[in-house]
Design an enzyme around this catalytic site. Structure first.
Site, short mmCIF file in Angstrom:
data_model
loop_
_atom_site.label_atom_id
_atom_site.label_comp_id
_atom_site.label_asym_id
_atom_site.label_seq_id
_atom_site.Cartn_x
_atom_site.Cartn_y
_atom_site.Cartn_z
N GLY A 21 0.89 -1.30 0.00
CA GLY A 21 -0.06 -0.09 0.12
C GLY A 21 0.79 1.24 -0.01
O GLY A 21 2.11 1.08 0.34
N SER B 150 2.47 5.04 1.12
CA SER B 150 2.81 5.46 2.15
C SER B 150 1.61 6.06 3.15
O SER B 150 0.84 6.81 2.47
CB SER B 150 3.91 6.35 2.15
OG SER B 150 4.41 7.14 3.38
N GLY C 103 -1.49 2.60 6.13
CA GLY C 103 -2.01 2.06 7.38
C GLY C 103 -1.27 0.44 7.62
O GLY C 103 -1.63 -0.07 8.38
N LYS C 104 -0.27 0.37 6.63
CA LYS C 104 0.47 -1.00 6.76
C LYS C 104 0.87 -1.25 8.02
O LYS C 104 0.77 -2.37 8.66
CB LYS C 104 1.63 -0.93 5.56
CG LYS C 104 1.18 -0.68 4.20
CD LYS C 104 2.30 -0.74 3.19
CE LYS C 104 3.39 0.16 3.50
NZ LYS C 104 2.96 1.55 3.16
N SER D 70 5.98 -1.83 -1.66
CA SER D 70 6.10 -2.84 -2.81
C SER D 70 5.28 -2.20 -3.93
O SER D 70 4.24 -2.86 -4.28
CB SER D 70 5.70 -4.32 -2.60
OG SER D 70 5.31 -4.50 -1.26
#
Ligand SMILES: Nc1ncnc2c1ncn2[C@@H]1O[C@H](COP(=O)(O)OS(=O)(=O)O)[C@@H](OP(=O)(O)O)[C@H]1O
Ligand SMILES: Nc1ncnc2c1ncn2[C@@H]1O[C@H](COP(=O)(O)OP(=O)(O)O)[C@@H](O)[C@H]1O
Length: 338
Positions: free
Chosen positions: A103, A105, A108-109, A177
């Site tokens: 996801g 920046s 919410g990773k 990624s």
């Protein structure tokens, strides 16, 4: 180019606290199991696609980069593991896999991975948190954000993730990624079922509004080159590419919390047998119990105590096969055979 600006995340918890028989090969060979069109996408990322990064000496003085390796090493004879992954999973009493969050920046990773990390700890599962920001302070500290550097960043991180999975550890990774081919190449490192892609699907505008470290503001002002979503691409996963898609907003339009996202992931894992202990036919915890575990309290939960008991019995039992599990639910859950 050195990474521009990195915010370090401390691990959510301290140190104290499905597989198939597909041959697990190297970066270069393991994607052979993929269909031809995916193989061709993966093949554009090779170990030879190395970054053009200069190294910086410990003293802070720039130094001339050692010549980058442009050819794979020769005369390497690898060794089969002395202790199998299956055996390690039995010892750890968990099935290992890599859950990889992609996801933009600020999507919410990190938040969802940290939430999961704490819930897993309370359930008695051992995890490793591989966060892009943190890795860029160590393993990947000589890499920037050109596409070649991102390729190498992701290749190294995939290798680290694979090592952990082969050691029976559950990997929770959060890296941008950005390109589909990068994610395909990462997936190709793993046997089918060992890799679960999660798309943290937050609209770019929401990420820009959040901007926790002011990076979007700088990127939009032209102060950061190659910033994902602004002046460097983010290819959202195509339909079916990610096993789990976390929409930022509910159907009613409310923002979903990291806790709700973690619940979605746990439901997927539970239903697909990832939370079933090795040798058991169903999870030793019901889904309701899993999603009721509070992430913000690290406790020696009943599950940890039960697992410890069973674990200890594996060492005291003369015949490991005589070890039994007492499933807490007898519902017909799909199970990943190990
Ligand atoms: N140019 C540029 N583009 C994107 N991101 C940038 C950039 N410069 C610094 N940062 C910070 O680095 C974090 C992303 O690193 P990753 O390793 O996840 O990136 S990648 O997967 O190699 O694309 C990312 O962290 P997250 O916000 O957690 O994603 C940013 O804080
Ligand atoms: N589901 C969410 N709802 C509201 N804010 C969130 C949510 N997830 C993350 N945030 C906030 O957004 C910012 C970026 O989140 P983070 O997890 O660091 O994203 P990433 O790791 O993708 O960059 C942080 O300030 C975080 O607290």
């Amino acid at each position: 180019m050195a990474p521009f600006a990195l915010a370090r995340h401390t691990g959510a918890i301290g140190k104290s606290l499905p597989a198939n028989s597909t041959k697990r090969g190297s970066w270069g060979s393991s994607y052979r199991a993929l269909p031809r069109q995916l193989r061709s996408a993966c093949s554009q990322l090779s170990p030879l696609d190395l970054p053009s990064t200069n190294y910086v000496a410990d003293m802070g003085q720039p130094c001339k980069a050692p010549p980058l390796q442009v050819q794979a090493a020769q005369n390497i004879f690898s060794h089969a593991p002395a202790v199998s992954r299956k055996r390690k999973e039995q010892i750890a009493r968990q099935i290992s896999f890599c859950l990889w969050c992609t996801g933009t920046s600020a999507s919410g990773k990190t938040a969802v991975v940290r939430e999961l990390e704490q819930i897993f700890a309370n359930l008695g599962f051992l995890t490793s948190n591989l966060d892009g920001d943190n890795l860029r302070k160590g393993l990947n500290s000589n890499l920037g954000f050109s596409m070649a550097d991102r390729n190498e960043n992701l290749r190294r991180t995939s290798c680290a993730a694979k090592l952990a999975v082969d050691s029976a550890v559950i990997v929770l990774a959060g890296l941008i990624s950005p390109l589909r081919e990068q994610r395909l190449a990462t997936r190709a490192m793993f046997a089918e079922g060992d890799f679960i892609l999660v798309h943290v699907d937050t609209p770019l505008q929401t990420c820009i509004d959040r901007d926790p470290n002011g990076l979007y503001k700088k990127a939009l002002a032209g102060e950061i080159p190659n910033f994902t979503g602004i002046n460097s691409p983010y290819e959202a996963p195509v339909d079916g590419e990610a096993q789990i898609v976390l929409k930022a907003y509910s159907d009613q339009g409310g923002l979903l919390t990291p806790r709700e996202h973690a619940k979605t992931i746990l439901e997927y894992l539970w239903h697909n047998g990832y939370l079933t202990r090795p040798g058991c036919s169903s999870p030793d915890i019901t889904l309701d119990e899993v999603v009721a575990v509070l992430p913000d309290k690290i406790v020696q939960s009943a599950y940890c105590a039960v697992n410890r008991e069973v674990l200890l019995s594996t060492f005291t039992s003369a015949d490991p096969k005589s070890r039994t599990c007492t499933p807490r639910s007898s519902a017909g859950h799909p199970t990943r055979e190990r």
